[in-house]
Design a protein around this motif. Sequence first.
Motif, mmCIF file in Angstrom:
data_model
loop_
_atom_site.group_PDB
_atom_site.id
_atom_site.type_symbol
_atom_site.label_atom_id
_atom_site.label_comp_id
_atom_site.label_asym_id
_atom_site.label_seq_id
_atom_site.Cartn_x
_atom_site.Cartn_y
_atom_site.Cartn_z
ATOM 1 N N ASN A 268 0.839 -1.204 0.000
ATOM 2 C CA ASN A 268 0.000 0.000 0.000
ATOM 3 C C ASN A 268 0.875 1.255 0.000
ATOM 4 O O ASN A 268 1.563 1.546 0.987
ATOM 5 C CB ASN A 268 -0.910 -0.015 1.229
ATOM 6 N N ALA A 269 0.826 2.017 -1.090
ATOM 7 C CA ALA A 269 1.656 3.213 -1.225
ATOM 8 C C ALA A 269 1.183 4.369 -0.354
ATOM 9 O O ALA A 269 1.868 5.396 -0.279
ATOM 10 C CB ALA A 269 1.708 3.659 -2.682
ATOM 11 N N ALA A 270 0.028 4.230 0.294
ATOM 12 C CA ALA A 270 -0.422 5.237 1.259
ATOM 13 C C ALA A 270 -0.119 4.806 2.688
ATOM 14 O O ALA A 270 -0.556 5.447 3.637
ATOM 15 C CB ALA A 270 -1.923 5.489 1.104
ATOM 16 N N SER A 271 0.625 3.718 2.820
ATOM 17 C CA SER A 271 0.885 3.136 4.129
ATOM 18 C C SER A 271 1.557 4.115 5.080
ATOM 19 O O SER A 271 2.478 4.850 4.704
ATOM 20 C CB SER A 271 1.774 1.901 3.965
ATOM 21 N N TYR A 292 0.811 1.313 -5.486
ATOM 22 C CA TYR A 292 -0.564 1.797 -5.599
ATOM 23 C C TYR A 292 -1.173 2.067 -4.234
ATOM 24 O O TYR A 292 -0.779 1.499 -3.220
ATOM 25 C CB TYR A 292 -1.424 0.768 -6.338
ATOM 26 N N SER A 293 -2.193 2.920 -4.249
ATOM 27 C CA SER A 293 -2.967 3.227 -3.053
ATOM 28 C C SER A 293 -4.445 3.116 -3.396
ATOM 29 O O SER A 293 -4.821 2.890 -4.558
ATOM 30 C CB SER A 293 -2.649 4.645 -2.560
ATOM 31 N N GLU A 295 -6.331 5.473 -3.678
ATOM 32 C CA GLU A 295 -6.646 6.614 -4.542
ATOM 33 C C GLU A 295 -6.186 6.388 -5.968
ATOM 34 O O GLU A 295 -6.855 6.808 -6.918
ATOM 35 C CB GLU A 295 -6.003 7.887 -3.980
ATOM 36 N N THR A 296 -5.037 5.743 -6.163
ATOM 37 C CA THR A 296 -4.512 5.583 -7.523
ATOM 38 C C THR A 296 -4.994 4.301 -8.207
ATOM 39 O O THR A 296 -5.155 4.280 -9.420
ATOM 40 C CB THR A 296 -2.974 5.610 -7.517
ATOM 41 N N ASP A 342 -5.066 4.770 6.401
ATOM 42 C CA ASP A 342 -4.579 4.289 5.116
ATOM 43 C C ASP A 342 -5.082 2.915 4.709
ATOM 44 O O ASP A 342 -4.857 2.481 3.589
ATOM 45 C CB ASP A 342 -3.050 4.279 5.124
ATOM 46 N N ASN A 345 -0.800 -1.711 5.822
ATOM 47 C CA ASN A 345 0.419 -1.750 5.019
ATOM 48 C C ASN A 345 0.256 -2.528 3.723
ATOM 49 O O ASN A 345 1.052 -2.377 2.802
ATOM 50 C CB ASN A 345 1.569 -2.364 5.827
ATOM 51 N N LEU A 347 -2.526 -3.541 0.562
ATOM 52 C CA LEU A 347 -3.753 -3.087 -0.086
ATOM 53 C C LEU A 347 -4.485 -4.308 -0.627
ATOM 54 O O LEU A 347 -3.945 -5.055 -1.455
ATOM 55 C CB LEU A 347 -3.399 -2.123 -1.225
#
Length: 375
Positions: A268-271, A292-293, A295-296, A342, A345, A347
């Motif tokens: 998870n890139a928003a982690s 990726y998150s 959002e993306t 988020d 960790n 996604l």
Amino acid sequence: MTLRDGTPVNGHAIKAVKRVLYRAVYGSRYDDVPWSQRLYVRPGERHVRQALWRLRLRRAPLMTLAEYRQRTKLGELEEFVVCHLCGDSRQQPLFTPADPKGRWSYHVVRCPSCGFLYRNPNIRPDRLGDLYADNYSAFLTGKYAADRQRRYRLTMDAFHPVFAEGAGRRLLDFGCGAGLFLELAEQRGFDAAGVDLSPDSVVEANRRLTRARAYHGAPEDVPEIAVGGFDVITLWSVLAHLPRPLEDFRRFRSLLAPGGVLMILTVNAASLQLKAFGSEWNGFTKNHLMFYSAETMPVLLRRTGFAGVAFAPFYGDTVEAGTTKLSEPMRRRLRRAVEASDGGNMLRALAFADDEAIDRWGGGLKVRRLPKREG
């Protein structure tokens, strides 16, 4: 890390100092919480980390691709790329992950338009197999594999009832590795197949399997797979390895039957861990290319024809499995913090091919419907 005068600083020493400081501030109250989840439950820490992340983004340089190319070395297997999701060529360098033993390093940039994080320079698609040709199955069946099937079961449970009963349903495991998930798919009755770029992993998978079959190569290279009609496609820790995600996801969409779903597990890139640990985040591994998150990822899915997506929060394998015993108040606190920030960790996502898939499998999930593709 070095001091201003160039004196090297031992990373283990820094971590030891941090542990002493955290113990001085928080005492032993959070010792039972896995270290990766403590960021969520220690008072105020989550908000501080988020604020520091926003500060990092404001301070990070913004440059054209030409400027970035001039300052960045290009490796033998690499090429410079622009944002795959929105096409913006501008670069915002953020991280330089590296192996502590000096065997590899790379650069991670952020797209200033859509926020997508990706490796740049990236691996050329025609050289992707080079990353997996050297006895990769030994890694997949060694220490790495010890808890994999537990993680698979936890994620399948999070998207119940998609994986509850496989009889009469076709499943494709893309990037099947040594067949650890295909083995579970067999047990649940799926008519299952897998593909992978690692030849020795495919050999190991077929040794393990009874009815399912693993193939070496891409889906279009295997007639039994290229025909499509799959009810479920799974990407277990694969998405971060794909250098051309739009092309791959258009292919996945074409391989799904009406009412089909695509299950994704990726870092998870928003982690909060990424925001806390930067280049030392455990999601920055040797073979990871894209990050990726929540959002993306919907941008990728919308552009490739999917109708909706649902996410399942990730609280940590041992917490979800119950092998880490937390008090009920601490467990509730962890769950609230993960859900409010988020998502954890990792996604976990379920993408729906069409409205039929949403109607069939979206019950009980928070489904985000995606706008139809233009044109």
